[in-house]
Design a protein around this motif. Structure first.
Motif, PDB file in Angstrom:
ATOM      1  N   SER A 220      -4.701  -0.013 -12.572  1.00 14.73           N
ATOM      2  CA  SER A 220      -5.947  -0.760 -12.415  1.00 14.73           C
ATOM      3  C   SER A 220      -6.902  -0.052 -11.458  1.00 14.73           C
ATOM      4  O   SER A 220      -8.118  -0.027 -11.672  1.00 14.73           O
TER       5      SER A 220
ATOM      6  N   VAL B  97      -2.174   4.114  -3.186  1.00 14.49           N
ATOM      7  CA  VAL B  97      -2.875   3.916  -4.452  1.00 14.49           C
ATOM      8  C   VAL B  97      -4.358   4.262  -4.306  1.00 14.49           C
ATOM      9  O   VAL B  97      -4.902   5.064  -5.069  1.00 14.49           O
TER      10      VAL B  97
ATOM     11  N   TYR C 163       0.795  -1.220   0.000  1.00 12.41           N
ATOM     12  CA  TYR C 163       0.000   0.000   0.000  1.00 12.41           C
ATOM     13  C   TYR C 163       0.835   1.281   0.000  1.00 12.41           C
ATOM     14  O   TYR C 163       0.287   2.372  -0.084  1.00 12.41           O
TER      15      TYR C 163
ATOM     16  N   GLU D 218       6.460   1.403  -2.679  1.00 14.22           N
ATOM     17  CA  GLU D 218       6.442  -0.009  -3.072  1.00 14.22           C
ATOM     18  C   GLU D 218       5.328  -0.378  -4.043  1.00 14.22           C
ATOM     19  O   GLU D 218       5.413  -1.399  -4.728  1.00 14.22           O
ATOM     20  N   SER D 219       4.282   0.416  -4.123  1.00 12.04           N
ATOM     21  CA  SER D 219       3.157   0.107  -5.009  1.00 12.04           C
ATOM     22  C   SER D 219       3.613   0.116  -6.464  1.00 12.04           C
ATOM     23  O   SER D 219       4.411   0.964  -6.877  1.00 12.04           O
ATOM     24  N   SER D 220       3.093  -0.819  -7.226  1.00 15.34           N
ATOM     25  CA  SER D 220       3.506  -0.937  -8.625  1.00 15.34           C
ATOM     26  C   SER D 220       2.679  -0.025  -9.532  1.00 15.34           C
ATOM     27  O   SER D 220       1.574   0.401  -9.189  1.00 15.34           O
ATOM     28  N   THR D 221       3.224   0.227 -10.695  1.00 19.21           N
ATOM     29  CA  THR D 221       2.504   1.003 -11.698  1.00 19.21           C
ATOM     30  C   THR D 221       1.201   0.304 -12.069  1.00 19.21           C
ATOM     31  O   THR D 221       0.174   0.958 -12.278  1.00 19.21           O
ATOM     32  N   ALA D 222       1.247  -1.011 -12.134  1.00 10.91           N
ATOM     33  CA  ALA D 222       0.050  -1.782 -12.472  1.00 10.91           C
ATOM     34  C   ALA D 222      -1.053  -1.563 -11.440  1.00 10.91           C
ATOM     35  O   ALA D 222      -2.239  -1.491 -11.796  1.00 10.91           O
ATOM     36  N   GLN D 223      -0.682  -1.463 -10.169  1.00  9.24           N
ATOM     37  CA  GLN D 223      -1.674  -1.192  -9.121  1.00  9.24           C
ATOM     38  C   GLN D 223      -2.347   0.155  -9.352  1.00  9.24           C
ATOM     39  O   GLN D 223      -3.571   0.281  -9.266  1.00  9.24           O
TER      40      GLN D 223
END
Length: 245
Positions: free
Chosen positions: A107, A163, A95, A99-104
């Protein structure tokens, strides 16, 4: 009979909101990404003698699905009185901003922001036919920039979901612009936080779903003197409901 369309309404707060509107005499189009789950939710409501409801398949991230939902509802009614943009996702772990990904991010924004814009634009023509059109964008106090930067806020140290919070802050901005563009009409457009509620979304922690549904329904039923273009969290501010962006 007034008509309402609720996205993401096959369970949780969306389903409870549908139930409460049905009890108030509405005809409800119950939006569900999975049509079968929507049908099952409708069956539960009808078992409670709430019969003026039907399932509408809609994936808010799929433009064709949104278009088909608009066509389907348009075949049944030329007027929509209430749109409740309830469908949303939390983005999942991790969260944190680092660390949150671009994909997160992609979406979550696709569902929580782009999906709301897509659905609103698709149904605005039906809403314009209502004498008292209402749009409720289901938001969260977690999306308040002011609260998130205030060390005295109760959620300051634990409501840090980079995110999800970012997506809801963007949804709030969309709400501001939408309300502005409709300012000289009969529309009432608000971002409403239902509060921290016991649902799958929160691993069944928080307050009762009935209270959350009531908070949303209140702003779906505003009269001509009701507020518009506001950010509401009655959990955070029980006095007036309004909280800072």
């Amino acid at each position: 009979m007034k008509r309402a369309f609720i996205t993401g309404a096959n369970k949780g707060i969306g389903l409870e909101t549908a139930k409460q509107l049905l009890k108030k005499g509405f005809y409800v189009y119950l939006g569900s990404r999975d049509k079968q789950r929507g049908i099952e939710a409708v069956e539960k409501l009808k078992a409670e003698n709430l019969t003026n409801v039907e399932a509408i398949q809609i994936d808010v991230t799929d433009e064709n699905s949104v278009k088909n939902a608009r066509i389907e509802i348009g075949k049944k009614s030329s007027v929509l009185d209430v749109l409740i943009n309830n469908a949303g996702i939390n983005g999942g772990a991790p969260y944190t901003a680092l660390e949150s990904s671009t994909a997160q991010f992609l979406s979550t924004f696709h569902t929580n922001v782009f999906g709301v814009a897509s659905v609103t634009q698709a149904f605005i023509d039906l809403l314009r036919q209502s004498p008292e059109p209402r749009i409720v964008n289901v938001s969260t106090s977690v999306g308040s920039l002011t609260l998130q930067s205030d060390p005295n806020w109760l959620g300051y140290d634990f409501a840090k979901y980079a995110v999800y919070g970012s997506s809801k802050a963007a949804l709030n901005m969309f709400t501001v612009h939408l309300a502005y563009e409709l300012r000289d009409t009969a529309f009432k457009v608000n971002a409403v936080c239902p509060g921290y509620t016991k649902t799958d979304f929160t691993n069944h922690n928080g307050g009762e779903v009935e209270a959350a549904g009531k908070r949303i329904v209140k702003y779906a039923l505003l009269d001509k003197d009701g507020v518009t273009g506001k950010f509401i969290s009655e959990e955070t501010n029980p006095t007036t409901g309004e909280i800072p962006w």
